[in-house]
Design a protein around this motif. Structure first.
Motif, PDB file in Angstrom:
ATOM      1  N   TYR A 195      54.213   6.341  76.445  1.00 10.50           N
ATOM      2  CA  TYR A 195      55.565   5.932  76.825  1.00 10.50           C
ATOM      3  C   TYR A 195      55.441   4.654  77.653  1.00 10.50           C
ATOM      4  N   THR A 196      56.130   3.607  77.231  1.00 11.45           N
ATOM      5  CA  THR A 196      55.885   2.317  77.880  1.00 11.45           C
ATOM      6  C   THR A 196      57.031   1.339  77.658  1.00 11.45           C
ATOM      7  N   LEU A 197      57.028   0.303  78.455  1.00 11.73           N
ATOM      8  CA  LEU A 197      57.885  -0.856  78.216  1.00 11.73           C
ATOM      9  C   LEU A 197      57.214  -1.787  77.213  1.00 11.73           C
ATOM     10  N   ILE A 198      58.036  -2.387  76.377  1.00 16.99           N
ATOM     11  CA  ILE A 198      57.593  -3.478  75.508  1.00 16.99           C
ATOM     12  C   ILE A 198      58.296  -4.740  75.994  1.00 16.99           C
ATOM     13  N   HIS A 199      57.570  -5.829  76.086  1.00 16.44           N
ATOM     14  CA  HIS A 199      58.140  -7.101  76.539  1.00 16.44           C
ATOM     15  C   HIS A 199      58.007  -8.173  75.464  1.00 16.44           C
ATOM     16  N   ALA A 200      59.030  -8.987  75.342  1.00 18.59           N
ATOM     17  CA  ALA A 200      58.976 -10.213  74.547  1.00 18.59           C
ATOM     18  C   ALA A 200      59.187 -11.372  75.513  1.00 18.59           C
ATOM     19  N   VAL A 201      58.245 -12.298  75.544  1.00 22.10           N
ATOM     20  CA  VAL A 201      58.322 -13.445  76.455  1.00 22.10           C
ATOM     21  C   VAL A 201      58.380 -14.717  75.616  1.00 22.10           C
ATOM     22  N   ALA A 202      59.462 -15.448  75.757  1.00 21.27           N
ATOM     23  CA  ALA A 202      59.650 -16.691  75.009  1.00 21.27           C
ATOM     24  C   ALA A 202      59.353 -17.884  75.904  1.00 21.27           C
ATOM     25  N   GLU A 203      58.549 -18.815  75.392  1.00 31.43           N
ATOM     26  CA  GLU A 203      58.282 -20.064  76.100  1.00 31.43           C
ATOM     27  C   GLU A 203      59.029 -21.186  75.411  1.00 31.43           C
ATOM     28  N   THR A 204      59.769 -21.975  76.181  1.00 27.36           N
ATOM     29  CA  THR A 204      60.572 -23.051  75.624  1.00 27.36           C
ATOM     30  C   THR A 204      59.782 -24.356  75.584  1.00 27.36           C
ATOM     31  N   SER A 205      60.321 -25.318  74.857  1.00 27.62           N
ATOM     32  CA  SER A 205      59.641 -26.603  74.716  1.00 27.62           C
ATOM     33  C   SER A 205      59.561 -27.366  76.028  1.00 27.62           C
ATOM     34  N   ASP A 206      60.410 -27.006  77.011  1.00 28.37           N
ATOM     35  CA  ASP A 206      60.325 -27.662  78.318  1.00 28.37           C
ATOM     36  C   ASP A 206      59.532 -26.826  79.325  1.00 28.37           C
ATOM     37  N   GLY A 207      58.796 -25.808  78.845  1.00 27.72           N
ATOM     38  CA  GLY A 207      57.833 -25.110  79.686  1.00 27.72           C
ATOM     39  C   GLY A 207      58.349 -23.916  80.460  1.00 27.72           C
ATOM     40  N   ARG A 208      59.572 -23.460  80.219  1.00 30.01           N
ATOM     41  CA  ARG A 208      60.089 -22.293  80.927  1.00 30.01           C
ATOM     42  C   ARG A 208      59.765 -21.015  80.160  1.00 30.01           C
ATOM     43  N   LEU A 209      59.747 -19.889  80.881  1.00 28.23           N
ATOM     44  CA  LEU A 209      59.479 -18.590  80.295  1.00 28.23           C
ATOM     45  C   LEU A 209      60.673 -17.673  80.512  1.00 28.23           C
ATOM     46  N   PHE A 210      61.085 -16.975  79.451  1.00 30.83           N
ATOM     47  CA  PHE A 210      62.177 -16.009  79.524  1.00 30.83           C
ATOM     48  C   PHE A 210      61.704 -14.711  78.872  1.00 30.83           C
ATOM     49  N   SER A 211      62.140 -13.578  79.418  1.00 35.06           N
ATOM     50  CA  SER A 211      61.673 -12.308  78.869  1.00 35.06           C
ATOM     51  C   SER A 211      62.819 -11.345  78.612  1.00 35.06           C
ATOM     52  N   ALA A 212      62.557 -10.407  77.694  1.00 36.41           N
ATOM     53  CA  ALA A 212      63.423  -9.266  77.438  1.00 36.41           C
ATOM     54  C   ALA A 212      62.522  -8.050  77.324  1.00 36.41           C
ATOM     55  N   GLU A 213      63.062  -6.857  77.608  1.00 36.40           N
ATOM     56  CA  GLU A 213      62.223  -5.662  77.581  1.00 36.40           C
ATOM     57  C   GLU A 213      62.957  -4.501  76.914  1.00 36.40           C
ATOM     58  N   ARG A 214      62.147  -3.533  76.476  1.00 38.40           N
ATOM     59  CA  ARG A 214      62.674  -2.330  75.832  1.00 38.40           C
ATOM     60  C   ARG A 214      61.716  -1.186  76.125  1.00 38.40           C
ATOM     61  N   TYR A 215      62.258  -0.030  76.512  1.00 35.18           N
ATOM     62  CA  TYR A 215      61.427   1.144  76.778  1.00 35.18           C
ATOM     63  C   TYR A 215      61.338   1.975  75.506  1.00 35.18           C
ATOM     64  N   VAL A 216      60.107   2.386  75.155  1.00 42.20           N
ATOM     65  CA  VAL A 216      59.879   3.149  73.934  1.00 42.20           C
ATOM     66  C   VAL A 216      59.119   4.429  74.257  1.00 42.20           C
ATOM     67  N   LYS A 217      59.621   5.539  73.735  1.00 42.73           N
ATOM     68  CA  LYS A 217      58.930   6.813  73.872  1.00 42.73           C
ATOM     69  C   LYS A 217      58.089   7.052  72.614  1.00 42.73           C
ATOM     70  N   ALA A 218      56.778   6.891  72.751  1.00 42.31           N
ATOM     71  CA  ALA A 218      55.838   7.142  71.672  1.00 42.31           C
ATOM     72  C   ALA A 218      54.466   7.307  72.313  1.00 42.31           C
ATOM     73  N   ALA A 219      53.570   8.015  71.649  1.00 40.24           N
ATOM     74  CA  ALA A 219      52.241   8.237  72.224  1.00 40.24           C
ATOM     75  C   ALA A 219      51.228   8.457  71.108  1.00 40.24           C
ATOM     76  N   GLY A 220      50.008   7.977  71.345  1.00 37.30           N
ATOM     77  CA  GLY A 220      48.910   8.218  70.421  1.00 37.30           C
ATOM     78  C   GLY A 220      48.791   7.246  69.276  1.00 37.30           C
ATOM     79  N   GLY A 221      49.550   6.179  69.283  1.00 31.13           N
ATOM     80  CA  GLY A 221      49.542   5.254  68.158  1.00 31.13           C
ATOM     81  C   GLY A 221      48.229   4.532  67.943  1.00 31.13           C
ATOM     82  N   CYS A 222      47.505   4.259  69.022  1.00 25.62           N
ATOM     83  CA  CYS A 222      46.256   3.505  68.885  1.00 25.62           C
ATOM     84  C   CYS A 222      45.109   4.359  68.355  1.00 25.62           C
TER      85      CYS A 222
END
Length: 239
Positions: free
Chosen positions: A88-115
């Protein structure tokens, strides 16, 4: 995650223009669908150059680092893939823009044992199809208009955590390391990947067809084997 992948950099909340979609409770922890969508105003003066997808609770959090070159990154981004989720964990997406800034979004997912989940295919089937690819393109390809394509790569993508019940040993890690996509000789997207990507990787991405040309893909895995594929693209004049 910030100190590992973005040391000494500020990450801003990107909820205003980034959407990260994933099931709250995954049906299969080894095949969790994840989509990242971002809309950039045409007069913003910047574009999205890189999207980093992280599964925080995985042994190797990095699922994919998507470097974007095509002009589709200027108006927005749409990337979809399938990942392994180990707990069970957060997933993050981090976008970097052409002018060097970072923006993120997150989502919590309930799952286990996938690896550590066993492979769906038997070893003989997996090796027989190793490196084979398929590209799904829409029937209509208007010239100058961003379109979404799907790339499917046949590869076991062993995580190194899967246990072989017959040999009573762990299956060694063997996974796709990078995927490079180009169109008419120009780069569209380079992807750095690791064990968090699912078996038989699937990737949706956008590109802008401008003229007739080849859509080329090069895949490199952890044994330094290289697989290639090419598909002709003939865009139609915009109506």
């Amino acid at each position: 995650m910030r100190e590992i992948y973005f040391p000494d950099r500020k990450i801003e909340d990107g909820a205003a223009f980034i959407t990260l979609e994933a099931p709250y409770r995954a049906q299969d922890a080894a095949l969790v669908p994840v989509s990242v969508k971002a809309t950039v105003p045409r007069d913003a003066g910047w574009s999205i150059k890189t999207v980093t997808l992280l599964i925080d609770g995985n042994p190797v959090p990095l699922a994919g680092k998507f470097h974007l070159f095509d002009e589709a990154g200027g108006g927005g981004v749409e990337i979809s893939t399938r990942v392994r989720v180990n707990e069970y964990t957060l997933i993050h997406a981090v976008a970097e823009t052409s002018d060097g800034r970072l923006f993120s979004a997150e989502r919590y997912v309930k799952a286990a044992g996938g690896c550590s989940a066993p492979a769906m295919k038997n070893p003989e089937q997996a090796m027989a199809r190793l490196g084979k690819m398929r590209m799904n393109l829409p029937q209509s390809l208007p010239v100058g208009t961003p379109v979404t394509a799907q790339l499917l790569v046949s590869h076991p993508n062993h995580s190194g955590m899967q246990f072989d019940q017959i040999s009573r040993t762990y299956v060694p890690p063997y996974f796709v390391k990078s995927i490079k996509v180009s169109y008419a000789g120009q780069p569209v997207m380079d992807v750095e990947t690791d064990i968090s990507l699912s078996e038989d990787p699937s990737l949706h991405f956008t590109f802008v067809p401008k003229a007739a040309g080849e859509l080329d893909v090069q895949v490199l895995d952890s044994k330094d084997d290289v697989y290639t594929g090419e598909w002709p693209v003939t865009p139609q004049p915009a109506s």
